[in-house]
Each structure stands twice: as structure tokens, then as C-alpha cells.
Motif scaffolding. Structure first.
Motif, PDB file in Angstrom:
ATOM      1  N   PHE A 235       0.923  -1.093   0.011  1.00 25.94           N
ATOM      2  CA  PHE A 235       0.001   0.053   0.065  1.00 25.94           C
ATOM      3  C   PHE A 235       1.013   1.304   0.114  1.00 25.94           C
ATOM      4  CE2 PHE A 235      -3.624  -2.278   2.060  1.00 25.94           C
ATOM      5  CZ  PHE A 235      -4.055  -2.776   0.815  1.00 25.94           C
ATOM      6  N   LYS A 236       1.998   1.311   0.722  1.00 26.99           N
ATOM      7  CA  LYS A 236       2.972   2.224   0.928  1.00 26.99           C
ATOM      8  C   LYS A 236       3.425   2.366  -0.738  1.00 26.99           C
ATOM      9  CE  LYS A 236       6.841   2.080   2.992  1.00 26.99           C
ATOM     10  NZ  LYS A 236       7.710   2.210   4.285  1.00 26.99           N
ATOM     11  N   MET A 237       3.798   1.345  -1.424  1.00 24.70           N
ATOM     12  CA  MET A 237       4.475   1.314  -2.745  1.00 24.70           C
ATOM     13  C   MET A 237       3.386   2.045  -3.746  1.00 24.70           C
ATOM     14  SD  MET A 237       7.011   0.270  -4.260  1.00 24.70           S
ATOM     15  CE  MET A 237       6.980   1.847  -5.421  1.00 24.70           C
ATOM     16  N   LEU A 238       2.139   1.802  -3.536  1.00 22.19           N
ATOM     17  CA  LEU A 238       1.155   2.552  -4.342  1.00 22.19           C
ATOM     18  C   LEU A 238       0.960   3.904  -3.954  1.00 22.19           C
ATOM     19  CD1 LEU A 238      -1.876  -0.164  -4.116  1.00 22.19           C
ATOM     20  CD2 LEU A 238      -0.634   0.452  -6.077  1.00 22.19           C
ATOM     21  N   ASP A 239       1.090   4.472  -2.848  1.00 20.42           N
ATOM     22  CA  ASP A 239       1.446   5.541  -2.792  1.00 20.42           C
ATOM     23  C   ASP A 239       2.180   6.424  -3.304  1.00 20.42           C
ATOM     24  OD1 ASP A 239      -1.145   5.772  -0.941  1.00 20.42           O
ATOM     25  OD2 ASP A 239      -0.084   5.590   1.092  1.00 20.42           O
ATOM     26  N   ILE A 240       3.481   5.831  -3.247  1.00 22.06           N
ATOM     27  CA  ILE A 240       4.585   6.215  -3.948  1.00 22.06           C
ATOM     28  C   ILE A 240       4.410   6.470  -5.575  1.00 22.06           C
ATOM     29  CG2 ILE A 240       7.073   6.102  -4.428  1.00 22.06           C
ATOM     30  CD1 ILE A 240       7.382   4.696  -1.731  1.00 22.06           C
ATOM     31  N   TYR A 241       3.835   5.426  -5.986  1.00 21.42           N
ATOM     32  CA  TYR A 241       3.585   5.283  -7.281  1.00 21.42           C
ATOM     33  C   TYR A 241       2.514   6.231  -8.045  1.00 21.42           C
ATOM     34  CZ  TYR A 241       1.700   2.453 -11.603  1.00 21.42           C
ATOM     35  OH  TYR A 241       1.618   1.861 -12.752  1.00 21.42           O
ATOM     36  N   HIS A 242       1.699   6.276  -7.336  1.00 22.68           N
ATOM     37  CA  HIS A 242       0.499   7.335  -7.623  1.00 22.68           C
ATOM     38  C   HIS A 242       1.188   8.799  -7.457  1.00 22.68           C
ATOM     39  CE1 HIS A 242      -2.536   4.657  -8.817  1.00 22.68           C
ATOM     40  NE2 HIS A 242      -2.622   4.126  -7.648  1.00 22.68           N
ATOM     41  N   GLY A 243       2.155   9.086  -6.429  1.00 22.12           N
ATOM     42  CA  GLY A 243       2.639  10.340  -6.236  1.00 22.12           C
ATOM     43  C   GLY A 243       3.656  10.753  -7.198  1.00 22.12           C
ATOM     44  N   ILE A 244       4.321   9.654  -7.834  1.00 24.04           N
ATOM     45  CA  ILE A 244       5.076   9.926  -8.902  1.00 24.04           C
ATOM     46  C   ILE A 244       4.795   9.858 -10.067  1.00 24.04           C
ATOM     47  CG2 ILE A 244       7.402   9.108  -9.743  1.00 24.04           C
ATOM     48  CD1 ILE A 244       7.816  10.447  -7.039  1.00 24.04           C
ATOM     49  N   TYR A 245       3.934   8.913 -10.590  1.00 24.83           N
ATOM     50  CA  TYR A 245       3.538   8.830 -11.797  1.00 24.83           C
ATOM     51  C   TYR A 245       2.259   9.746 -12.353  1.00 24.83           C
ATOM     52  CZ  TYR A 245       6.950   4.975 -12.682  1.00 24.83           C
ATOM     53  OH  TYR A 245       7.931   4.021 -12.737  1.00 24.83           O
ATOM     54  N   GLY A 246       1.525   9.893 -11.250  1.00 29.64           N
ATOM     55  CA  GLY A 246       0.258  10.435 -11.210  1.00 29.64           C
ATOM     56  C   GLY A 246      -0.897   9.574 -11.241  1.00 29.64           C
ATOM     57  N   SER A 280       3.423  19.488 -15.857  1.00 31.76           N
ATOM     58  CA  SER A 280       2.795  20.699 -15.186  1.00 31.76           C
ATOM     59  C   SER A 280       3.425  21.071 -14.056  1.00 31.76           C
ATOM     60  CB  SER A 280       1.399  20.559 -15.236  1.00 31.76           C
ATOM     61  OG  SER A 280       1.134  19.716 -14.274  1.00 31.76           O
ATOM     62  N   ASP A 281       3.319  22.493 -13.747  1.00 30.35           N
ATOM     63  CA  ASP A 281       3.724  22.728 -12.352  1.00 30.35           C
ATOM     64  C   ASP A 281       3.054  21.987 -11.181  1.00 30.35           C
ATOM     65  OD1 ASP A 281       5.397  24.724 -13.416  1.00 30.35           O
ATOM     66  OD2 ASP A 281       4.034  26.280 -13.062  1.00 30.35           O
ATOM     67  N   ALA A 282       1.697  21.793 -11.389  1.00 25.79           N
ATOM     68  CA  ALA A 282       0.832  20.877 -10.471  1.00 25.79           C
ATOM     69  C   ALA A 282       1.316  19.453 -10.493  1.00 25.79           C
ATOM     70  CB  ALA A 282      -0.643  20.848 -10.939  1.00 25.79           C
ATOM     71  N   ARG A 283       1.774  18.723 -11.501  1.00 22.69           N
ATOM     72  CA  ARG A 283       2.341  17.598 -11.480  1.00 22.69           C
ATOM     73  C   ARG A 283       3.771  17.504 -10.612  1.00 22.69           C
ATOM     74  NH1 ARG A 283       3.099  12.679 -12.048  1.00 22.69           N
ATOM     75  NH2 ARG A 283       2.446  13.097  -9.728  1.00 22.69           N
ATOM     76  N   LYS A 284       4.443  18.737 -10.874  1.00 30.35           N
ATOM     77  CA  LYS A 284       5.898  18.771 -10.172  1.00 30.35           C
ATOM     78  C   LYS A 284       5.462  18.914  -8.878  1.00 30.35           C
ATOM     79  CE  LYS A 284       8.534  20.662 -14.015  1.00 30.35           C
ATOM     80  NZ  LYS A 284       9.384  21.799 -14.404  1.00 30.35           N
ATOM     81  N   ALA A 285       4.566  19.422  -8.329  1.00 24.96           N
ATOM     82  CA  ALA A 285       4.217  20.007  -6.708  1.00 24.96           C
ATOM     83  C   ALA A 285       4.068  18.641  -6.458  1.00 24.96           C
ATOM     84  CB  ALA A 285       3.135  20.848  -6.768  1.00 24.96           C
ATOM     85  N   GLU A 286       3.230  17.825  -7.121  1.00 22.56           N
ATOM     86  CA  GLU A 286       2.845  16.319  -6.354  1.00 22.56           C
ATOM     87  C   GLU A 286       4.108  15.441  -6.059  1.00 22.56           C
ATOM     88  OE1 GLU A 286      -1.690  16.087  -8.569  1.00 22.56           O
ATOM     89  OE2 GLU A 286      -0.105  14.856  -9.347  1.00 22.56           O
ATOM     90  N   ILE A 287       4.863  15.564  -7.124  1.00 27.00           N
ATOM     91  CA  ILE A 287       5.849  14.754  -6.888  1.00 27.00           C
ATOM     92  C   ILE A 287       7.019  15.428  -5.836  1.00 27.00           C
ATOM     93  CG2 ILE A 287       8.095  14.174  -8.151  1.00 27.00           C
ATOM     94  CD1 ILE A 287       6.647  14.541 -10.846  1.00 27.00           C
TER      95      ILE A 287
END
Length: 299
Positions: A235-246, A280-287
Motif C-alpha cells: 500500500f505504501k508502494m502504491l502511494d509512491i507510485y501514484h505520487g510519482i507517476y500520477g 505541469s507545475d501541478a504535477r511537479k508539486a505532487e512529485i
């Protein structure tokens, strides 16, 4: 049972789009420290479709030298046609001496050879073990159990990286392991725990270049039989996955490179498969927020 974790490496590039060997070395050393046991060059994450043959050979040769005997090297040799793939395979094997080569089917629009015939032709010509990268979301090609068996009959097919994202395909391949001697690697970051528990030999994932430590948490939890801990690590891996890849995984290659750049692993975030200003700036902020949240895991 011991499981293996392989990193499907992104290709680090300098500002001119050439191979950045210093960044490649940093990534390999970082992965080895995390517990990664093998590396896959010039795959989907490595932007194979944008790399000329000479660069695929250069990446494999540099990786082989840097890895040495500390891990295995699977060198991607996929091109858009059969003869081109055979020529790249020959050049990579002679220059880099990888432990195995990896081949994926080309896009259907570029090659009209039947997929099984195509892969059997590669296996016939190979001078070293071959892994088949099964990736229907990219190639559009699905195999049934009989077609997999036809491939596995060939003595040079050493393993399969299964990125089908389909539990039925995984079950068929696990069943075939009863009759054929091959290694089966899970290719999806979000399915590592279940795949290892089910009987796969390991995981071969793109995000391992960035998140090798958290992935190894999953591997070690399964090894000690702690399924609950494996699921929590997943589950932690999924949080990282979505946070990096979108959340829609629309920014895989460029987001991954941006994250490695922000961590100081890559010297530039340059990407060939999409424009360098496509994040996008929004994606960079999420990463950036994901890197901060999981700082200890991604250090």
C-alpha cells in the motif's frame, strides 16, 4: 524462498540527449545498496523506441562495466522490426556480454509477422539466454496458454517479465512453471506482494530505480511469511507510485526522471519520449510532495 528484485532502468541523459554515465553509475550504486539484484536496460522505462542501436549498445556496455559481478544485467534489444532486433541483439551481446537479452514485440503497425513466429525467430538467433517482456498494454498482443507453451519449449527462453496486469495471465504462467523451467517476474509495481505470494520468482519494475528500498520491504516481508506486512508495504508502494507517476499514470517516464533529478541521482530530467516541458507545475508539486513525504524511504 528468496525472491529477486530487478530495476527496469530509465536512461539518464545529458542536456544534449546523450547517455549520462555519471548519473547511470549513481543510479546503479543506489539500487545495489537498496538490495536490487539485477538491472534491465533499454526497456519501456528506458525509452527504447527513442534510442538508436548505438545508444542501446552503449547503455548495456556501460551498465555491464558498472554492475560487474554485483548483479545481473538484462539488456533490452527490441526494435520495430525483426531484422533490426536481431542486429541489435548481436551488437549488444558482443559488446556488453549481458546475462540475458530482453525482447518485446514491436507495435503491430510496424511488423506483420505472427507474434509467436517473431519471438521464435529471435530465440533461434540468440547467442545467450532470452527474456520475453509480455506487455499487452503496449503491444496489443495477448497470448493464450498454448502460445506461451510454444515459446517455453525453446531452450533459450530463460524467463518472462509479465506486465499484463491480468491475474488470469499470471495464473496460466504459474501453472506452466510446473512443466517448463523458466523464471517469472512480475512487471507491475502495484502487484508485487500478490505475485510473490502466488509463486513468481521476483519483480522487475521501472519504479525500482527510485523506490528500491520500499520494494525490498515487500520482498522481505513475503520471504518471512508476513503477508500482512507485505500488504502494508505494498500500500505504501502504491502511494509512491501514484505520487510519482500520477493517479492516471499519464506522466511515467518524465515524472520518474524528474524525481530522480530532484533527488540528485540524475543530472538532468531530460526525456526523449515526451517533451522536456511536458510536466505541469501541478504535477511537479505532487512529485515534490511525494519525495518529501517518503523522504526516508527514497533516500
Amino acid at each position: 524462498m528468496k525472491y529477486e528484485l530487478y530495476s527496469a532502468m530509465p536512461t539518464p541523459m545529458d542536456h544534449r540527449g546523450n547517455l549520462d554515465e555519471e548519473s547511470l553509475a549513481r543510479m546503479i550504486v543506489r539500487n545495489l545498496k537498496a538490495g536490487v539484484t539485477g538491472f534491465f536496460s533499454s526497456g519501456n522505462m528506458g525509452e527504447w523506441s527513442q534510442l538508436p542501436r548505438e545508444m542501446k549498445v552503449e547503455i548495456a556496455a556501460a551498465s555491464r562495466q558498472m554492475i560487474g559481478t554485483a548483479g545481473a544485467l538484462l539488456a533490452g534489444v527490441t526494435e520495430t522490426g525483426l531484422q533490426e532486433t536481431l542486429d541489435t541483439m548481436k551488437a549488444v551481446v558482443r559488446r556488453a556480454a549481458p546475462d540475458a537479452v530482453v525482447v518485446m514485440l514491436p507495435p503491430p503497425a510496424t511488423c506483420k509477422i505472427h507474434p509467436v513466429t517473431y519471438l521464435r525467430s529471435v530465440l533461434d538467433a540468440a547467442e545467450c539466454p532470452v527474456y520475453y517482456y509480455h506487455c499487452p498494454p503496449v503491444t496489443g498482443v495477448q497470448f493464450h496458454a498454448g502460445e506461451f507453451a510454444r515459446l517455453l519449449e525453446h531452450p533459450r527462453l530463460a524467463g518472462i517479465k509479465n506486465s499484463a496486469g491480468d491475474i488470469g495471465v499470471r495464473k496460466e504462467l504459474l501453472k506452466l512453471k510446473r512443466d517448463f523451467d523458466f523464471r517469472l517476474f512480475e512487471g507491475h509495481e502495484w502487484g508485487i506482494d500478490e505475485a510473490l505470494i502466488a509463486g513468481c520468482d521476483g519483480a522487475l519494475c521501472g519504479l525500482a530505480a527510485l523506490a528500491g528500498k520500499p520494494m525490498m520491504e515487500i520482498v522481505r516481508a513475503v520471504e518471512r511469511g508476513d503477508c500482512r506486512a507485505a500488504q502494508e508495504a505494498q500500500f505504501k508502494m502504491l502511494d509512491i507510485y501514484h505520487g510519482i507517476y500520477g493517479i492516471d499514470t499519464a506522466t511515467v517516464q518524465n515524472a520518474h526522471k524528474y524525481a530522480l533529478y530532484k533527488l540528485g541521482v540524475f543530472s538532468t530530467p531530460r526525456c526523449r519520449i515526451v517533451s522536456n516541458d511536458s510536466l505541469s507545475d501541478a504535477r511537479k508539486a505532487e512529485i515534490d510532495a511525494t519525495l518529501e513525504r517518503f523522504q526516508a524511504d527514497l533516500a
